[in-house]
Write an enzyme that holds these catalytic residues in place. Structure first.
Site, PDB file in Angstrom:
ATOM      1  CB  CYS A  71     -35.655  -7.547 -34.409  1.00 36.05           C
ATOM      2  SG  CYS A  71     -34.728  -6.306 -33.273  1.00 36.05           S
ATOM      3  CB  CYS A 214     -41.087  38.480 -23.282  1.00 36.19           C
ATOM      4  SG  CYS A 214     -40.050  39.433 -22.398  1.00 36.19           S
ATOM      5  CB  CYS A 217     -42.435  43.272 -22.614  1.00 27.25           C
ATOM      6  SG  CYS A 217     -42.324  42.074 -23.781  1.00 27.25           S
ATOM      7  CB  CYS A 263     -38.618  39.633 -26.058  1.00 29.37           C
ATOM      8  SG  CYS A 263     -40.176  40.436 -26.147  1.00 29.37           S
ATOM      9  CB  CYS A 266     -37.470  43.152 -25.082  1.00 26.85           C
ATOM     10  SG  CYS A 266     -38.792  42.958 -23.721  1.00 26.85           S
ATOM     11  CG  HIS A 344     -35.897  -9.116 -30.088  1.00 31.21           C
ATOM     12  ND1 HIS A 344     -35.377  -9.311 -31.419  1.00 31.21           N
ATOM     13  CD2 HIS A 344     -37.054 -10.019 -30.066  1.00 31.21           C
ATOM     14  CE1 HIS A 344     -36.045  -9.914 -32.019  1.00 31.21           C
ATOM     15  NE2 HIS A 344     -37.229 -10.339 -31.313  1.00 31.21           N
TER      16      HIS A 344
END
Length: 387
Positions: A71, A214, A217, A263, A266, A344
Protein backbone atom coordinates in the site's frame (compact mmCIF):
# COMPACT_ATOMS: atom_id res chain seq x y z
CA UNK A 1 -4.66 -3.49 6.05
CA UNK A 2 -0.89 -3.62 5.98
CA UNK A 3 1.24 -4.32 9.01
CA UNK A 4 4.40 -3.04 10.65
CA UNK A 5 5.70 -0.06 8.71
CA UNK A 6 9.45 0.10 8.72
CA UNK A 7 10.84 3.14 10.52
CA UNK A 8 14.46 3.76 9.58
CA UNK A 9 16.86 5.94 11.53
CA UNK A 10 17.70 8.24 8.66
CA UNK A 11 16.77 11.81 7.88
CA UNK A 12 14.60 10.51 5.06
CA UNK A 13 12.09 9.02 7.52
CA UNK A 14 9.73 10.40 9.81
CA UNK A 15 2.45 9.73 11.07
CA UNK A 16 -1.57 10.08 13.13
CA UNK A 17 -4.62 8.72 14.64
CA UNK A 18 -6.31 6.50 12.11
CA UNK A 19 -9.19 7.97 10.18
CA UNK A 20 -12.26 5.92 9.46
CA UNK A 21 -11.55 3.11 7.05
CA UNK A 22 -13.26 3.41 3.69
CA UNK A 23 -16.38 1.34 3.27
CA UNK A 24 -17.47 -0.41 0.12
CA UNK A 25 -20.46 1.91 -0.29
CA UNK A 26 -18.08 4.79 -0.92
CA UNK A 27 -16.60 3.08 -3.97
CA UNK A 28 -18.04 2.96 -7.42
CA UNK A 29 -18.11 0.88 -10.56
CA UNK A 30 -16.87 3.16 -13.36
CA UNK A 31 -18.83 1.42 -16.10
CA UNK A 32 -22.13 1.88 -14.26
CA UNK A 33 -21.31 5.49 -13.44
CA UNK A 34 -20.43 6.31 -17.00
CA UNK A 35 -23.49 4.77 -18.58
CA UNK A 36 -25.73 6.61 -16.16
CA UNK A 37 -24.44 9.92 -17.48
CA UNK A 38 -25.78 9.27 -20.97
CA UNK A 39 -29.44 10.01 -21.43
CA UNK A 40 -31.34 7.39 -23.40
CA UNK A 41 -33.27 10.14 -25.12
CA UNK A 42 -30.18 11.95 -26.40
CA UNK A 43 -29.17 11.80 -30.01
CA UNK A 44 -26.33 9.55 -31.16
CA UNK A 45 -24.09 12.61 -31.54
CA UNK A 46 -24.89 13.76 -28.02
CA UNK A 47 -24.16 10.30 -26.71
CA UNK A 48 -20.74 10.30 -28.35
CA UNK A 49 -19.99 13.77 -27.02
CA UNK A 50 -21.05 12.90 -23.48
CA UNK A 51 -19.12 9.64 -23.59
CA UNK A 52 -15.96 11.43 -24.73
CA UNK A 53 -16.28 14.02 -21.97
CA UNK A 54 -16.95 11.35 -19.39
CA UNK A 55 -14.04 9.23 -20.64
CA UNK A 56 -11.68 12.12 -19.91
CA UNK A 57 -13.19 12.52 -16.45
CA UNK A 58 -12.82 8.84 -15.57
CA UNK A 59 -9.43 8.11 -17.10
CA UNK A 60 -6.92 7.50 -14.33
CA UNK A 61 -9.54 6.42 -11.78
CA UNK A 62 -7.84 3.06 -11.61
CA UNK A 63 -6.95 1.12 -8.48
CA UNK A 64 -3.70 -0.75 -7.83
CA UNK A 65 -3.88 -4.24 -6.37
CA UNK A 66 -2.02 -4.85 -3.15
CA UNK A 67 0.49 -7.65 -3.78
CA UNK A 68 1.64 -8.00 -0.19
CA UNK A 69 2.01 -4.94 2.06
CA UNK A 70 2.49 -2.70 -0.99
CA UNK A 71 0.00 0.00 0.00
CA UNK A 72 2.96 2.36 0.60
CA UNK A 73 3.94 1.96 -3.07
CA UNK A 74 0.37 2.14 -4.36
CA UNK A 75 -0.27 5.38 -2.49
CA UNK A 76 2.83 7.08 -3.90
CA UNK A 77 2.21 5.79 -7.44
CA UNK A 78 -1.31 7.25 -7.38
CA UNK A 79 0.04 10.64 -6.29
CA UNK A 80 2.64 10.57 -9.06
CA UNK A 81 -0.02 9.40 -11.52
CA UNK A 82 -1.93 12.62 -10.77
CA UNK A 83 1.19 14.75 -11.30
CA UNK A 84 -0.08 16.10 -14.60
CA UNK A 85 3.11 16.85 -16.51
CA UNK A 86 4.76 13.60 -15.45
CA UNK A 87 1.80 11.48 -16.56
CA UNK A 88 1.51 13.34 -19.88
CA UNK A 89 5.16 12.54 -20.54
CA UNK A 90 4.84 8.88 -19.55
CA UNK A 91 1.71 8.30 -21.64
CA UNK A 92 3.66 9.43 -24.70
CA UNK A 93 6.95 7.78 -23.70
CA UNK A 94 8.30 5.07 -25.97
CA UNK A 95 11.57 3.34 -25.18
CA UNK A 96 13.64 3.36 -28.35
CA UNK A 97 15.44 0.20 -27.33
CA UNK A 98 15.40 -2.42 -24.63
CA UNK A 99 16.23 -0.99 -21.19
CA UNK A 100 19.97 -1.31 -20.55
CA UNK A 101 20.02 -0.42 -16.86
CA UNK A 102 17.92 -1.16 -13.78
CA UNK A 103 16.77 2.47 -13.68
CA UNK A 104 15.66 2.33 -17.31
CA UNK A 105 13.79 -0.88 -16.59
CA UNK A 106 11.96 0.88 -13.72
CA UNK A 107 11.07 3.77 -16.04
CA UNK A 108 9.89 1.34 -18.73
CA UNK A 109 7.63 -0.56 -16.33
CA UNK A 110 6.32 2.65 -14.77
CA UNK A 111 5.38 4.09 -18.17
CA UNK A 112 3.59 0.84 -19.06
CA UNK A 113 1.69 0.97 -15.77
CA UNK A 114 0.69 4.62 -16.22
CA UNK A 115 -0.59 3.96 -19.75
CA UNK A 116 -2.70 1.10 -18.45
CA UNK A 117 -4.00 3.13 -15.50
CA UNK A 118 -5.13 5.89 -17.87
CA UNK A 119 -6.93 3.55 -20.26
CA UNK A 120 -10.74 3.71 -20.36
CA UNK A 121 -12.69 0.99 -18.54
CA UNK A 122 -9.68 -0.31 -16.62
CA UNK A 123 -10.80 -0.68 -12.99
CA UNK A 124 -7.56 -1.85 -11.40
CA UNK A 125 -4.17 -3.17 -12.39
CA UNK A 126 -1.47 -5.20 -10.66
CA UNK A 127 1.90 -3.39 -10.38
CA UNK A 128 3.85 -6.64 -10.13
CA UNK A 129 6.38 -5.92 -12.89
CA UNK A 130 7.10 -2.45 -11.53
CA UNK A 131 7.71 -3.81 -8.04
CA UNK A 132 9.90 -6.56 -9.45
CA UNK A 133 12.06 -4.14 -11.44
CA UNK A 134 12.29 -1.68 -8.54
CA UNK A 135 13.25 -4.47 -6.11
CA UNK A 136 15.99 -5.61 -8.52
CA UNK A 137 17.79 -2.33 -7.81
CA UNK A 138 16.66 -1.74 -4.22
CA UNK A 139 16.91 -5.10 -2.50
CA UNK A 140 15.27 -3.82 0.68
CA UNK A 141 11.97 -3.82 -1.29
CA UNK A 142 12.32 -7.40 -2.52
CA UNK A 143 10.34 -8.84 0.39
CA UNK A 144 6.79 -7.98 1.37
CA UNK A 145 7.37 -5.90 4.49
CA UNK A 146 5.68 -2.56 5.00
CA UNK A 147 7.92 0.37 4.06
CA UNK A 148 7.92 4.12 4.52
CA UNK A 149 6.13 5.94 1.68
CA UNK A 150 8.34 9.03 1.73
CA UNK A 151 11.51 6.98 1.60
CA UNK A 152 10.09 4.98 -1.31
CA UNK A 153 9.18 8.22 -3.10
CA UNK A 154 12.76 9.49 -2.86
CA UNK A 155 14.25 6.25 -4.17
CA UNK A 156 11.65 6.00 -6.92
CA UNK A 157 12.10 9.56 -8.22
CA UNK A 158 15.86 9.10 -8.12
CA UNK A 159 15.56 6.01 -10.34
CA UNK A 160 13.35 7.86 -12.82
CA UNK A 161 15.80 10.75 -12.84
CA UNK A 162 18.79 8.46 -13.42
CA UNK A 163 17.01 6.76 -16.30
CA UNK A 164 16.31 10.09 -18.01
CA UNK A 165 19.43 12.01 -17.00
CA UNK A 166 21.42 13.43 -19.91
CA UNK A 167 23.75 15.47 -17.70
CA UNK A 168 27.51 15.24 -17.97
CA UNK A 169 30.10 15.58 -15.26
CA UNK A 170 32.35 18.58 -15.66
CA UNK A 171 34.70 20.65 -13.57
CA UNK A 172 34.15 21.21 -9.86
CA UNK A 173 32.01 24.14 -8.80
CA UNK A 174 33.96 27.33 -8.11
CA UNK A 175 32.12 30.44 -6.95
CA UNK A 176 33.58 33.86 -6.26
CA UNK A 177 32.74 34.87 -2.68
CA UNK A 178 32.37 38.48 -3.77
CA UNK A 179 29.30 37.74 -5.88
CA UNK A 180 25.79 38.46 -4.62
CA UNK A 181 23.82 35.62 -3.07
CA UNK A 182 21.39 35.51 -5.99
CA UNK A 183 24.25 35.29 -8.48
CA UNK A 184 25.88 32.51 -6.45
CA UNK A 185 22.57 30.66 -6.42
CA UNK A 186 22.17 31.06 -10.18
CA UNK A 187 25.66 29.78 -10.96
CA UNK A 188 25.26 26.88 -8.51
CA UNK A 189 21.97 25.87 -10.16
CA UNK A 190 23.48 26.07 -13.64
CA UNK A 191 26.35 23.85 -12.52
CA UNK A 192 23.95 21.36 -10.89
CA UNK A 193 21.72 21.33 -14.00
CA UNK A 194 24.65 20.40 -16.22
CA UNK A 195 25.21 17.31 -14.06
CA UNK A 196 21.59 16.45 -13.35
CA UNK A 197 19.46 17.11 -16.41
CA UNK A 198 16.11 15.34 -16.63
CA UNK A 199 12.37 15.93 -16.64
CA UNK A 200 12.27 14.76 -13.01
CA UNK A 201 14.67 17.50 -11.99
CA UNK A 202 12.64 20.01 -14.00
CA UNK A 203 9.45 19.04 -12.18
CA UNK A 204 10.43 18.18 -8.61
CA UNK A 205 13.76 19.73 -7.64
CA UNK A 206 14.12 23.08 -5.92
CA UNK A 207 17.02 24.90 -4.30
CA UNK A 208 17.61 25.62 -0.60
CA UNK A 209 19.65 28.50 0.74
CA UNK A 210 21.55 27.65 3.92
CA UNK A 211 23.01 30.51 5.98
CA UNK A 212 25.64 29.81 8.63
CA UNK A 213 26.68 32.67 10.96
CA UNK A 214 29.53 32.60 13.45
CA UNK A 215 28.41 34.03 16.81
CA UNK A 216 32.01 35.06 17.63
CA UNK A 217 33.12 37.06 14.58
CA UNK A 218 29.80 37.45 12.79
CA UNK A 219 31.11 35.91 9.56
CA UNK A 220 28.34 34.57 7.34
CA UNK A 221 28.67 31.61 4.98
CA UNK A 222 25.98 30.86 2.41
CA UNK A 223 25.53 27.61 0.46
CA UNK A 224 22.90 26.43 -2.02
CA UNK A 225 21.72 22.84 -2.28
CA UNK A 226 19.04 21.03 -4.29
CA UNK A 227 16.03 19.52 -2.53
CA UNK A 228 13.53 16.94 -3.77
CA UNK A 229 11.03 17.44 -0.96
CA UNK A 230 10.70 19.45 2.23
CA UNK A 231 10.64 17.38 5.43
CA UNK A 232 9.02 19.68 7.97
CA UNK A 233 8.79 19.12 11.74
CA UNK A 234 5.50 19.22 13.62
CA UNK A 235 4.98 21.50 16.64
CA UNK A 236 3.96 20.08 20.00
CA UNK A 237 0.35 21.29 19.73
CA UNK A 238 -2.25 18.69 18.80
CA UNK A 239 -3.61 20.90 16.03
CA UNK A 240 -1.69 23.40 13.94
CA UNK A 241 -1.50 25.00 10.53
CA UNK A 242 0.96 23.94 7.85
CA UNK A 243 2.52 27.38 8.12
CA UNK A 244 3.59 26.56 11.69
CA UNK A 245 5.49 23.53 10.38
CA UNK A 246 7.14 25.62 7.68
CA UNK A 247 8.06 28.26 10.28
CA UNK A 248 9.85 25.54 12.27
CA UNK A 249 11.64 24.39 9.13
CA UNK A 250 13.18 27.81 8.42
CA UNK A 251 13.66 28.78 12.10
CA UNK A 252 17.22 29.62 13.03
CA UNK A 253 18.91 26.92 15.11
CA UNK A 254 22.03 27.10 17.25
CA UNK A 255 24.93 24.75 16.51
CA UNK A 256 26.92 24.27 19.70
CA UNK A 257 28.95 21.59 21.44
CA UNK A 258 29.60 18.58 19.18
CA UNK A 259 27.62 20.28 16.39
CA UNK A 260 29.90 23.32 16.19
CA UNK A 261 31.21 23.85 12.64
CA UNK A 262 34.55 25.40 11.72
CA UNK A 263 34.29 29.12 11.02
CA UNK A 264 36.12 29.95 7.76
CA UNK A 265 37.25 33.28 9.20
CA UNK A 266 38.20 32.21 12.75
CA UNK A 267 39.74 29.00 11.39
CA UNK A 268 38.48 27.08 14.40
CA UNK A 269 35.25 25.47 15.60
CA UNK A 270 32.77 28.08 16.77
CA UNK A 271 29.23 28.29 18.04
CA UNK A 272 27.11 29.21 15.01
CA UNK A 273 23.52 29.75 13.96
CA UNK A 274 22.03 28.04 10.92
CA UNK A 275 18.86 28.81 8.99
CA UNK A 276 17.16 27.79 5.74
CA UNK A 277 15.13 29.62 3.13
CA UNK A 278 13.96 28.50 -0.31
CA UNK A 279 15.95 30.03 -3.15
CA UNK A 280 14.21 28.27 -6.03
CA UNK A 281 10.77 26.67 -5.95
CA UNK A 282 10.06 23.52 -7.94
CA UNK A 283 7.11 23.12 -10.30
CA UNK A 284 5.73 20.38 -8.04
CA UNK A 285 6.37 20.91 -4.34
CA UNK A 286 6.36 17.81 -2.12
CA UNK A 287 5.96 18.48 1.62
CA UNK A 288 6.64 15.61 4.00
CA UNK A 289 5.16 15.89 7.50
CA UNK A 290 7.65 14.31 9.90
CA UNK A 291 5.25 12.16 11.88
CA UNK A 292 7.55 9.22 12.51
CA UNK A 293 10.24 9.50 15.18
CA UNK A 294 13.80 8.93 14.01
CA UNK A 295 14.93 7.60 17.39
CA UNK A 296 12.00 5.53 18.65
CA UNK A 297 8.99 3.65 17.36
CA UNK A 298 6.36 6.35 17.70
CA UNK A 299 4.11 8.43 15.52
CA UNK A 300 2.75 11.94 15.96
CA UNK A 301 -1.01 12.28 15.53
CA UNK A 302 -1.21 16.06 15.14
CA UNK A 303 -3.87 17.42 12.81
CA UNK A 304 -2.07 19.75 10.41
CA UNK A 305 -4.44 22.15 8.68
CA UNK A 306 -3.06 22.58 5.17
CA UNK A 307 -4.44 24.70 2.30
CA UNK A 308 -6.58 22.59 -0.04
CA UNK A 309 -7.92 25.06 -2.62
CA UNK A 310 -6.54 26.56 -5.80
CA UNK A 311 -3.62 28.94 -5.19
CA UNK A 312 -4.22 28.76 -1.42
CA UNK A 313 -0.67 27.94 -0.31
CA UNK A 314 1.61 30.97 -0.51
CA UNK A 315 5.24 29.92 -0.08
CA UNK A 316 6.50 33.48 -0.58
CA UNK A 317 7.23 34.06 3.14
CA UNK A 318 9.66 31.11 3.07
CA UNK A 319 11.57 32.29 0.02
CA UNK A 320 15.07 33.70 0.12
CA UNK A 321 13.95 36.85 -1.65
CA UNK A 322 11.48 38.84 0.43
CA UNK A 323 8.28 40.51 -0.77
CA UNK A 324 7.50 37.94 -3.45
CA UNK A 325 4.50 35.61 -3.60
CA UNK A 326 4.65 32.02 -4.80
CA UNK A 327 1.29 30.26 -4.94
CA UNK A 328 0.67 26.51 -5.02
CA UNK A 329 -2.43 24.31 -5.38
CA UNK A 330 -2.89 20.96 -3.64
CA UNK A 331 -3.47 17.99 -5.95
CA UNK A 332 -2.58 14.82 -3.99
CA UNK A 333 -2.10 13.47 -0.47
CA UNK A 334 -0.50 10.26 0.75
CA UNK A 335 -2.23 9.30 4.00
CA UNK A 336 -0.93 6.89 6.63
CA UNK A 337 -3.61 5.48 8.91
CA UNK A 338 -2.76 3.59 12.07
CA UNK A 339 0.41 3.39 14.09
CA UNK A 340 3.97 2.13 13.75
CA UNK A 341 2.78 -1.27 14.98
CA UNK A 342 0.31 -1.63 12.13
CA UNK A 343 -0.86 0.84 9.51
CA UNK A 344 -2.17 1.38 6.03
CA UNK A 345 -1.49 3.90 3.25
CA UNK A 346 -4.09 5.39 0.91
CA UNK A 347 -3.93 8.27 -1.57
CA UNK A 348 -6.35 11.12 -2.14
CA UNK A 349 -5.92 12.76 -5.54
CA UNK A 350 -7.57 15.51 -7.55
CA UNK A 351 -8.51 14.50 -11.08
CA UNK A 352 -6.92 16.87 -13.63
CA UNK A 353 -10.07 17.07 -15.78
CA UNK A 354 -13.09 16.74 -13.48
CA UNK A 355 -11.29 18.53 -10.60
CA UNK A 356 -12.98 16.07 -8.24
CA UNK A 357 -11.17 14.44 -5.33
CA UNK A 358 -11.06 10.63 -5.08
CA UNK A 359 -9.59 8.25 -2.54
CA UNK A 360 -7.42 5.41 -3.86
CA UNK A 361 -7.36 2.55 -1.38
CA UNK A 362 -5.27 -0.08 -3.20
CA UNK A 363 -7.61 -1.54 -5.85
CA UNK A 364 -10.64 0.50 -4.72
CA UNK A 365 -11.44 4.00 -5.96
CA UNK A 366 -13.98 6.12 -4.13
CA UNK A 367 -16.69 8.34 -5.44
CA UNK A 368 -15.83 12.02 -5.33
CA UNK A 369 -14.91 13.41 -1.92
CA UNK A 370 -15.79 16.78 -0.48
CA UNK A 371 -12.81 19.11 0.01
CA UNK A 372 -13.51 19.37 3.73
CA UNK A 373 -12.63 15.67 4.09
CA UNK A 374 -9.04 16.23 2.95
CA UNK A 375 -7.51 17.49 6.21
CA UNK A 376 -7.01 14.71 8.74
CA UNK A 377 -4.49 13.39 11.22
CA UNK A 378 -3.46 10.81 8.59
CA UNK A 379 -1.93 13.29 6.12
CA UNK A 380 1.71 12.30 5.60
CA UNK A 381 2.95 13.59 2.20
CA UNK A 382 1.39 16.61 0.49
CA UNK A 383 1.77 17.26 -3.24
CA UNK A 384 1.36 20.83 -4.52
CA UNK A 385 1.57 22.27 -8.03
CA UNK A 386 2.88 25.77 -8.62
CA UNK A 387 0.05 28.00 -9.80
Amino acid sequence: MDETPSVRTSSALRSTLPTASPTSSRYWDRDTSRSSLISSSASHADENKKTAVNDEETEGLCGLKNIGNTCFMNSVIQCLSHTNELTKFLRNYNATKSPTSKDQQILYEFSKLIKEMWTNNVHSVTPMELKRSFSAKHRMYSDYNQQDAQEFLRFFLDSLHCALNTGVKGEALKIDDNLSDNKKAELTWEWYSRLENSLIRDLFVGQLKSTLRCTTCGNTSVTFDPFWDLSVPLPSSSRCKLEACLDLFIREEVLDGDEMPTCSKCQTRRKCTKSFTIQRFPKYLVIHLKRFSETRWSKLSNIVEFPTGERELNMGPYGANANSNMYFSLYAISNHMGSTAGGHYVAICKHPVSKKWHEFNDNLVSESLSEHHLVSSSAYILFYERA
